[in-house]
Design a protein around this motif. Structure first.
Motif, mmCIF file in Angstrom:
data_model
loop_
_atom_site.group_PDB
_atom_site.id
_atom_site.type_symbol
_atom_site.label_atom_id
_atom_site.label_comp_id
_atom_site.label_asym_id
_atom_site.label_seq_id
_atom_site.Cartn_x
_atom_site.Cartn_y
_atom_site.Cartn_z
ATOM 1 N N TYR A 270 -62.652 111.000 -49.206
ATOM 2 C CA TYR A 270 -61.433 111.796 -49.306
ATOM 3 C C TYR A 270 -61.808 113.276 -49.158
ATOM 4 O O TYR A 270 -62.820 113.717 -49.705
ATOM 5 C CB TYR A 270 -60.761 111.584 -50.667
ATOM 6 C CG TYR A 270 -60.305 110.169 -50.917
ATOM 7 C CD1 TYR A 270 -58.961 109.826 -50.853
ATOM 8 C CD2 TYR A 270 -61.220 109.160 -51.208
ATOM 9 C CE1 TYR A 270 -58.528 108.528 -51.081
ATOM 10 C CE2 TYR A 270 -60.809 107.851 -51.433
ATOM 11 C CZ TYR A 270 -59.459 107.546 -51.364
ATOM 12 O OH TYR A 270 -59.039 106.258 -51.579
ATOM 13 N N THR B 219 -54.395 115.117 -48.581
ATOM 14 C CA THR B 219 -55.628 114.341 -48.586
ATOM 15 C C THR B 219 -55.839 113.616 -47.257
ATOM 16 O O THR B 219 -54.910 113.027 -46.710
ATOM 17 C CB THR B 219 -55.599 113.290 -49.716
ATOM 18 O OG1 THR B 219 -55.442 113.955 -50.959
ATOM 19 C CG2 THR B 219 -56.890 112.489 -49.749
ATOM 20 N N PHE C 151 -55.502 112.577 -56.917
ATOM 21 C CA PHE C 151 -55.611 112.607 -55.467
ATOM 22 C C PHE C 151 -55.467 111.226 -54.837
ATOM 23 O O PHE C 151 -55.295 111.112 -53.618
ATOM 24 C CB PHE C 151 -56.944 113.230 -55.033
ATOM 25 C CG PHE C 151 -58.154 112.429 -55.435
ATOM 26 C CD1 PHE C 151 -58.686 111.458 -54.593
ATOM 27 C CD2 PHE C 151 -58.760 112.632 -56.665
ATOM 28 C CE1 PHE C 151 -59.794 110.714 -54.966
ATOM 29 C CE2 PHE C 151 -59.867 111.901 -57.043
ATOM 30 C CZ PHE C 151 -60.386 110.935 -56.204
ATOM 31 N N TYR D 217 -52.500 117.898 -52.922
ATOM 32 C CA TYR D 217 -52.880 116.529 -52.645
ATOM 33 C C TYR D 217 -52.243 115.624 -53.697
ATOM 34 O O TYR D 217 -51.970 116.091 -54.807
ATOM 35 C CB TYR D 217 -54.410 116.395 -52.593
ATOM 36 C CG TYR D 217 -55.205 117.080 -53.682
ATOM 37 C CD1 TYR D 217 -55.497 118.439 -53.608
ATOM 38 C CD2 TYR D 217 -55.677 116.375 -54.785
ATOM 39 C CE1 TYR D 217 -56.223 119.073 -54.604
ATOM 40 C CE2 TYR D 217 -56.409 116.997 -55.773
ATOM 41 C CZ TYR D 217 -56.676 118.349 -55.682
ATOM 42 O OH TYR D 217 -57.404 118.969 -56.663
#
Length: 317
Positions: free
Chosen positions: A141, A153, A115, A149
Motif C-alpha cells: 500500500y 491508497t 488505510f 486514505y
C-alpha cells in the motif's frame, strides 16, 4: 581422645566460618532488574560483535536503552516502525489496517488513520512524503502523507505469497529511491527455491521488484562469521522480522525476533556484526528504525506485558 571445652569451641567456630564462605561462593550472582522488576538474563553476553573495532562502529549499548516508553494497548501487536518527523514515529500493527503516529518521548498515540480493512500488516516505511505499508502476503500500500486514505491508497501485489511471510520493510534513498523487503520464511519467489532467507529490492521509480534476492541470508554464512571472529553463541535459524538502514553509515540492521538476534550488514553486503539480544528486554522485537541523527528505535510486541519502544542513542560520534 578428650577435647577441652575451649578447643571444641574453636573447631565449631572454624567449621561455621567455612560453611558460610562456601555458601557465599556458591550463591548466584545478583542480577539487574528492568523497569518492570524482571531480571535480565545473564545466560550469555547481551552484546556480541566481531571485535573492539567493530563495537566502535556499532555504537549502541544494547544492555541499556536510552529510553523505554510503553505503548497503548491498541499497539499490542505493533509490527512495523519508521521515522516520521522529529520526535515522531509511524507504526503499523498487524490486525486492524491502521497507522499510528507515536510520540517518542512518552509513547502517546498522536494520530490514528485507517488505510485498509483488517489484515496481517507487517512493515511500514516513510520516504519523500510518501508512506508505504506491506502485508505478509506481498500486498504493498502506498499513499502521500497528507492524502485522505483509503481514498488516496494505491495497492500493488508483489510476487510474494503467504509462504514468504513478508515481515520487514524499509525505504532507502540512494542510489535511487527503493524499498527493501525482508522475508521471514521462504526465500524464493515465482517458483524459485532458495535456501535460507532473502531481502528483495523494489525500485520506487520504476515500480519493479528485482526477482533476484538483493541480500541472501544464509545460516552457514552467519555461523562462519561467528567462528571466524571467535564469538560465542549459535544461530540455529535467522528469521527477519524487521529491517532498517542506518542514516550515516548506510549499514543495514536486520532483526530476528526468533532467538533474539540482530545482524548488521555493510554497504558491500558483508556481515559487519552479529548481536544476540537479551530475551527479557527484547521480548518480541519486530519494528526497527533510525532518526536522522542515528538514534535507534526498536519496538516489541506486548507478549505478557505492554508493547514498548526502546531507544538507543549512539555512544560514539
Amino acid at each position: 581422645m578428650k577435647i577441652e571445652k575451649s578447643s571444641r569451641y574453636c573447631i565449631l567456630r572454624y567449621n561455621t566460618i567455612a560453611i558460610l564462605c562456601l555458601f557465599m561462593a556458591c550463591r548466584p550472582e545478583s542480577r539487574p532488574f528492568s523497569e518492570e522488576g524482571k531480571e535480565h538474563s545473564k545466560s550469555g553476553p547481551l552484546y556480541e560483535a566481531s571485535n573492539k573495532d567493530t563495537q566502535a562502529m556499532i555504537p549502541y549499548n544494547f544492555h541499556q536503552p536510552t529510553k523505554k516508553v510503553k505503548l497503548h494497548h491498541d499497539l499490542d501487536e505493533v509490527s512495523g516502525l519508521s521515522y516520521f518527523s522529529e520526535n515522531v514515529l509511524v507504526a503499523v500493527e498487524d490486525e486492524t489496517g491502521k497507522l499510528y503516529l507515536i510520540d517518542t518521548q512518552e509513547g502517546k498515540i498522536l494520530e490514528r488513520k485507517k488505510f485498509a480493512k483488517a489484515g496481517d500488516y507487517e512493515g511500514v516505511a516513510f520516504l519523500n512524503n510518501n508512506l508505504y505499508v506491506i502485508k505478509s502476503d506481498g500486498h504493498l500500500y502506498s499513499f502521500e502523507q497528507d492524502s485522505d486514505y483509503p481514498e488516496g491508497t494505491t495497492v500493488a501485489k508483489l510476487p510474494f505469497s503467504i509462504n514468504n511471510d513478508v515481515e520487514g520493510l524499509t525505504a532507502i534513498a540512494e542510489p535511487s529511491p527503493a524499498l527493501l523487503i525482508a522475508c521471514k520464511a521462504a526465500a524464493g519467489i515465482n517458483g524459485n527455491k532458495i535456501k535460507g532467507r532473502a531481502i528483495y529490492h523494489y525500485d520506487l521509480n520504476t515500480g519493479i521488484l528485482d526477482q533476484r534476492p538483493w541480500l541472501h541470508i544464509d545460516k552457514q554464512g552467519i555461523e562462519t562469521f561467528i567462528d571466524s571472529q571467535g564469538l560465542e553463541g549459535k544461530v540455529k535459524d535467522f528469521k527477519p522480522s524487521g529491517i532498517a538502514q542506518h542514516p550515516l553509515s548506510k549499514d543495514i540492521y536486520i532483526l530476528s525476533h526468533h532467538r533474539k538476534q540482530l545482524l548488521v550488514v555493510n554497504s558491500e553486503k558483508e556481515i559487519k556484526a552479529w548481536i544476540r539480544l537479551d530475551k527479557d528486554m527484547f521480548r518480541q522485537p519486530e519494528g526497527i528504525c533510525f532518526s536522522p541523527d542515528g538514534t535507534l528505535y526498536i519496538s516489541n510486541e506486548a507478549q505478557e506485558g505492554r508493547a514498548n519502544i526502546l531507544s538507543f542513542e549512539p555512544q560514539n560520534p
